[in-house]
Write a protein that holds these residues in place. Structure first.
Motif, PDB file in Angstrom:
ATOM      1  N   ALA A 147       0.490  -1.561   0.243  1.00 29.39           N
ATOM      2  CA  ALA A 147      -0.234  -0.373   0.009  1.00 29.39           C
ATOM      3  C   ALA A 147       1.071   1.216   0.228  1.00 29.39           C
ATOM      4  O   ALA A 147       2.187   0.878   0.338  1.00 29.39           O
ATOM      5  CB  ALA A 147      -0.702   0.116   1.425  1.00 29.39           C
ATOM      6  N   ILE A 148       0.243   2.571  -0.181  1.00 28.84           N
ATOM      7  CA  ILE A 148       0.478   3.870  -0.420  1.00 28.84           C
ATOM      8  C   ILE A 148      -0.330   4.977   0.488  1.00 28.84           C
ATOM      9  O   ILE A 148      -1.381   4.561  -0.091  1.00 28.84           O
ATOM     10  CB  ILE A 148       1.140   4.045  -1.801  1.00 28.84           C
ATOM     11  N   ALA A 149       0.088   5.003   1.665  1.00 24.45           N
ATOM     12  CA  ALA A 149      -0.898   5.871   2.337  1.00 24.45           C
ATOM     13  C   ALA A 149      -1.166   7.115   1.427  1.00 24.45           C
ATOM     14  O   ALA A 149      -2.785   7.279   1.549  1.00 24.45           O
ATOM     15  CB  ALA A 149       0.233   6.484   3.511  1.00 24.45           C
ATOM     16  N   SER A 150      -1.094   7.469   0.983  1.00 26.07           N
ATOM     17  CA  SER A 150      -1.551   9.014  -0.185  1.00 26.07           C
ATOM     18  C   SER A 150      -2.126   8.129  -0.968  1.00 26.07           C
ATOM     19  O   SER A 150      -3.194   9.177  -1.731  1.00 26.07           O
ATOM     20  CB  SER A 150      -0.495   9.731  -0.931  1.00 26.07           C
ATOM     21  N   PHE A 151      -1.862   6.867  -1.576  1.00 29.22           N
ATOM     22  CA  PHE A 151      -2.088   6.771  -3.087  1.00 29.22           C
ATOM     23  C   PHE A 151      -3.005   5.171  -3.690  1.00 29.22           C
ATOM     24  O   PHE A 151      -1.906   4.382  -3.061  1.00 29.22           O
ATOM     25  CB  PHE A 151      -1.115   7.155  -4.563  1.00 29.22           C
ATOM     26  N   PRO A 152      -3.779   4.353  -4.205  1.00 27.87           N
ATOM     27  CA  PRO A 152      -4.909   5.485  -4.083  1.00 27.87           C
ATOM     28  C   PRO A 152      -5.913   5.450  -2.425  1.00 27.87           C
ATOM     29  O   PRO A 152      -5.473   5.117  -1.742  1.00 27.87           O
ATOM     30  CB  PRO A 152      -6.223   4.562  -4.972  1.00 27.87           C
ATOM     31  N   PRO A 182       7.469   7.885   1.044  1.00 24.95           N
ATOM     32  CA  PRO A 182       8.465   9.039   0.293  1.00 24.95           C
ATOM     33  C   PRO A 182       8.253  10.084   1.432  1.00 24.95           C
ATOM     34  O   PRO A 182       7.627   9.514   2.697  1.00 24.95           O
ATOM     35  CB  PRO A 182       7.175  10.663  -0.800  1.00 24.95           C
ATOM     36  N   CYS A 183       9.718  10.100   2.373  1.00 30.27           N
ATOM     37  CA  CYS A 183      10.949  10.337   2.573  1.00 30.27           C
ATOM     38  C   CYS A 183      11.236  11.719   2.215  1.00 30.27           C
ATOM     39  O   CYS A 183      12.128  11.757   1.567  1.00 30.27           O
ATOM     40  CB  CYS A 183      11.467   9.771   3.056  1.00 30.27           C
ATOM     41  N   PRO A 184      10.875  12.670   2.206  1.00 30.57           N
ATOM     42  CA  PRO A 184      11.859  14.220   1.956  1.00 30.57           C
ATOM     43  C   PRO A 184      13.227  14.324   2.168  1.00 30.57           C
ATOM     44  O   PRO A 184      13.290  14.488   1.931  1.00 30.57           O
ATOM     45  CB  PRO A 184      10.137  15.079   2.879  1.00 30.57           C
ATOM     46  N   TYR A 224       5.402  17.595  -1.583  1.00 27.86           N
ATOM     47  CA  TYR A 224       5.443  16.185  -2.888  1.00 27.86           C
ATOM     48  C   TYR A 224       5.539  15.378  -2.313  1.00 27.86           C
ATOM     49  O   TYR A 224       5.176  13.725  -3.319  1.00 27.86           O
ATOM     50  CB  TYR A 224       6.391  16.497  -4.093  1.00 27.86           C
ATOM     51  N   SER A 225       4.974  14.979  -1.040  1.00 31.43           N
ATOM     52  CA  SER A 225       4.579  13.274  -0.999  1.00 31.43           C
ATOM     53  C   SER A 225       4.017  12.683  -1.072  1.00 31.43           C
ATOM     54  O   SER A 225       3.697  11.420  -1.783  1.00 31.43           O
ATOM     55  CB  SER A 225       4.915  13.393   0.756  1.00 31.43           C
ATOM     56  N   ASP A 226       2.778  13.046  -1.049  1.00 34.11           N
ATOM     57  CA  ASP A 226       1.326  12.827  -1.594  1.00 34.11           C
ATOM     58  C   ASP A 226       1.401  12.102  -3.255  1.00 34.11           C
ATOM     59  O   ASP A 226       1.413  11.305  -3.799  1.00 34.11           O
ATOM     60  CB  ASP A 226       1.058  13.323  -1.426  1.00 34.11           C
ATOM     61  N   LYS A 227       2.098  13.353  -4.578  1.00 37.17           N
ATOM     62  CA  LYS A 227       2.626  13.315  -5.471  1.00 37.17           C
ATOM     63  C   LYS A 227       4.002  11.955  -5.903  1.00 37.17           C
ATOM     64  O   LYS A 227       3.218  11.192  -6.688  1.00 37.17           O
ATOM     65  CB  LYS A 227       2.823  14.361  -6.075  1.00 37.17           C
ATOM     66  N   LEU A 228       4.626  11.673  -4.963  1.00 37.47           N
ATOM     67  CA  LEU A 228       5.539  10.634  -5.024  1.00 37.47           C
ATOM     68  C   LEU A 228       5.024   9.257  -5.196  1.00 37.47           C
ATOM     69  O   LEU A 228       5.217   8.906  -5.518  1.00 37.47           O
ATOM     70  CB  LEU A 228       6.511  11.073  -4.673  1.00 37.47           C
ATOM     71  N   ARG A 278       1.717   4.628 -10.074  1.00 34.96           N
ATOM     72  CA  ARG A 278       1.906   5.165 -11.457  1.00 34.96           C
ATOM     73  C   ARG A 278       2.347   4.677 -12.800  1.00 34.96           C
ATOM     74  O   ARG A 278       2.252   4.226 -13.720  1.00 34.96           O
ATOM     75  CB  ARG A 278       0.902   6.941 -11.997  1.00 34.96           C
ATOM     76  N   SER A 279       4.205   4.282 -12.322  1.00 34.99           N
ATOM     77  CA  SER A 279       4.793   4.617 -12.874  1.00 34.99           C
ATOM     78  C   SER A 279       5.206   2.376 -12.553  1.00 34.99           C
ATOM     79  O   SER A 279       5.854   1.602 -13.270  1.00 34.99           O
ATOM     80  CB  SER A 279       6.303   4.496 -12.068  1.00 34.99           C
TER      81      SER A 279
END
Lengths: 406, 327
Positions: free
Chosen positions: B200-205, B230-232, B241-245, B251-252
């Protein structure tokens, strides 16, 4: 159970048990909730016995075979934190593998009870007894006690739970047993009844430190230099409360089970008028007693002191007992490379204890029986003779390794 | 018997429980996605939960003495002891309930560990926990480094990344030459008793992690979730950009999202084709600033191989009886 002279006396059930089997019976009688096992000689026999007792339905516990000693000790630490009574154990390098978990169990003040079947540390490989494994925890807040017979192993296990779980104590406790010589040797053991054990051993109650959704506390946060001194000192102060709890536990054990245990801290053998004391822990008491008896018959005034509890260390009692003699031979079944006098661990503890005594006896040290090598009666007689010689020649602090091949 | 809690699926952002069980008091960095994992798993699990946290940034940054963020009971455990802590806690509770020493009820046992503690040092203990029938959940929060210690590489760090243990130098451009372990797949393949495994990824989906935690907790046995966080600080990008990463990782296709529920595997997110090039995910992170095109191509080729050549992308590196390995 019968009543003799107004006192309750336990049923006289006796069985031929090894040291490990005796401990397993104590674990059953203590109604332990969670047990974690991992094999390593020689302690492992206790888990063989425990698992059979569970398989036969003699008692119920969650019995977990761990993936290693570190996990073994972490599992019981966490089970203890939610309020479960636990049992664990190891030997030699296994005990060392668990060391991180062992260290935090003490600073978390969780009353885990562990068996250490004393074993030499690798390398080179050796299965036999050495006390170095258990002694590694002497500075960490573990209570540490040596047994010398299977009966004493069973009794001390029950006492260990009682002491460790006392609200004034709350320290983990390790019962050390000489690998092979005690873990695997059979003795006739009196097994107390469940009802008497229940009377002696109250239920484990962690109180307001119990981790549960009804008591949503945070345990062991990051304190750094802001608080670590205060917490360490609290622990240090708590260790000072332990001796009174141990004294009381032995007295009540005798009351409940109707059996004399003697001095909780050390066994004195023929020490009444002794001029020379031989000091050693664990099963070497047996050849030591035989040697003392033999020398006594020839008129030599020698006695044995066998320390039981090593942590907390009975400083004043040891001073009192040992300042009566003029020479002491300390037999260490351990080594402490590069230590003061290049001597053993027990030797240096005894020397430190006697520093403030007015009568400074000569103290000689013998490193003996490492890796499970036998200490014979002849060896003990030799060590007593060498202690006399050290006194005559003024060789205080002399350290000799015994029975080493040329 | 304990009353079985069947957690409801959360069907939209507005249905997410408002109660916080991981609250103020922590000292995590701005943009910390691991902190989001903490917040979300505890929201999903609710108050009848015991949390166990191994040493790691979610210990050091989270629980300064007397400012604990945990509303639920929490206890520290050692770096490699995530599995053992879950096991001991769950076994302790079960023993006490069976003996009538505490009331019978379902108490969620959740241990979380970082990638250093969980995927490297603690793997054996997690494996052991997943062999049992105890009710427990282990969450591997993976920010791809020893993030509280100084950003050192772990067995989970993306190939090629700069860390303090894997700097770029005059002779060696790339020191992190280990390919990220497939921990969830490895655990799923080797532990027939595990009831639920997911990534899982916290921000997505959105809400995906919450529902995976709920599924894990109602699976009726040992469960494991691996999150990519993701860890700034460690990855070297602006916290905004954490959620975006996180989204780009999905997506990649570099971090496949899937679940294995009682032995049935399925992708929970299938990145639309053509997948976003992994370079778009990597080039936004300073830790990959030293990579050349050939390096990006190498990573892309391995990610493509995972999606095209594996029997089940991301989970089992097998096709027609051949184990896919490094070419």
């Amino acid at each position: 159970m019968t009543v003799v002279e107004g006192k309750l006396v336990e049923s006289q059930k006796e069985e031929l048990l090894t040291g490990c089997e005796a401990v397993a019976h104590a674990v059953m009688l203590a109604d332990v909730d969670v047990i974690s096992a991992y094999p390593i000689r020689p302690y492992t026999e206790v888990m063989d016995a425990v698992s059979k007792l569970i398989a036969d339905g003699k008692f119920f516990a969650e019995y977990i075979i761990a993936d290693g000693e570190h996990s073994q000790f972490e599992i019981v630490k966490h089970a203890s934190a939610v309020g479960a009574r636990v049992f664990v154990g190891s030997s030699g390098t296994g005990w060392m593998y668990a060391m991180e978990a062992i260290a935090v169990t003490a600073s978390d003040r969780l009353p885990v009870v562990a068996l250490v079947g004393n074993r030499a540390l690798d390398d080179p490989g050796a299965f036999g007894v050495e006390h170095n494994d258990a002694l590694t925890v002497r500075d960490l807040g573990w209570l540490l006690v040596w047994a010398s017979t299977a009966q004493e192993s069973l009794d001390t296990t029950l006492i260990a739970y009682r002491v460790a779980e006392d609200p004034k104590v709350m320290f983990p406790t390790a019962l050390a047993m000489d690998g092979g010589f005690l873990t695997h040797s059979q003795h006739m053991v009196r097994i107390p009844s469940q009802s008497l054990v229940r009377k002696f051993l109250p239920a484990y109650n962690l109180g307001d430190r119990r981790l549960h959704p009804d008591n949503p506390i945070s345990i062991a946060p990051q304190v750094n230099e802001d608080w670590v001194m205060e917490i360490r000192m609290q622990n240090a102060e708590a260790t000072k409360r332990v001796p009174a709890v141990i004294d009381k536990a032995y007295r009540e054990f005798e009351d409940v089970f109707g059996r004399e245990l003697g001095n909780p801290w050390l066994e004195e053998y023929m020490m009444e008028d002794a001029e020379l004391a031989i000091v050693g822990m664990g099963t070497l008491a047996m050849p030591a007693k035989a040697a003392v008896k033999r020398l006594r018959s020839r008129g030599t005034k020698v006695g044995l002191v066998r320390p039981k509890w090593f942590r907390p260390f009975p400083t004043e009692l040891m001073q009192k007992v040992l300042s009566r003699v003029s020479a002491i031979g300390v037999v260490d079944r351990d080594f402490s490379y590069g230590s003061p006098y290049y001597g053993g661990v027990l030797f240096n503890e005894i020397r430190s204890t006697l520093y403030s005594s007015k009568n400074h006896p000569t103290i000689a040290n013998f490193i003996a029986g490492l890796g499970g090598r036998e200490i014979s009666i002849a060896d003990m007689i030799k060590m007593i003779q060498l202690t006399y010689e050290a006194e005559e020649e003024g060789k205080d602090g002399q350290v000799k390794w015994m029975g080493v091949r040329e | 018997m304990a009353e079985e809690i069947v957690f409801e699926k959360i069907k939209g952002i507005h249905k997410v429980p408002r109660e916080e069980f991981y609250s103020s008091g922590h000292r995590t960095c701005e943009g910390c996605e691991s902190a989001m994992v903490m917040r979300m798993f505890s929201k999903a699990s609710g108050p009848r939960t015991i949390a166990l946290g191994t040493t790691g940034c979610m210990y050091v940054a989270n629980t300064a003495y007397m400012t604990t963020p945990w509303v639920i009971p929490w206890m520290h455990t050692q770096l490699g002891a995530g599995g053992s802590a879950a096991l001991g806690t769950s076994a302790g509770l079960r023993a006490l309930m069976k003996k009538g020493k505490i009331p019978e009820e379902k108490i969620n046992t959740i241990a979380f560990c970082g990638d250093l503690g969980g995927a490297d040092m603690g793997l054996s203990a997690i494996s052991s926990a997943l062999q049992t029938d105890y009710d427990l959940l282990i969450i591997l929060y993976d920010n791809e480094s020893a993030a509280n210690t100084d950003i050192q590489a772990t067995g989970m760090t993306t190939w090629g990344a700069q860390t303090t243990f894997t700097p770029t130098g005059k002779v060696k451009r790339i020191m992190q030459t280990r390919w990220k372990k497939n921990v969830a797949g490895m655990l799923a393949a080797g532990h027939p008793n595990v009831k639920y495994i997911a990534t899982a990824i916290a921000s997505f989906p959105p809400i995906d992690l919450l529902n995976k935690v709920r599924k894990a907790l109602s699976a009726g046995g040992p469960a494991f979730i691996h999150t990519l966080d993701p860890c700034p600080k460690g990855w070297d990008y602006h916290p905004r950009y954490s959620d975006k990463l996180g989204e780009l990782a999905a997506r990649s296709g570099i971090f496949p999202l899937y679940e294995i529920d009682h032995g049935t595997a399925k992708l929970t997110y299938n990145p639309p084709k053509p997948r976003v090039p992994v370079k778009e995910y990597l080039e936004k992170q300073g830790r990959f600033a030293h990579l050349k095109d050939e390096d990006f191509q190498y990573i892309q080729q391995r990610v493509d191989s995972m999606w095209e050549d594996w029997e089940i992308p991301g989970i089992i590196p097998v096709r027609n009886g051949t184990i896919r390995s490094e070419k």
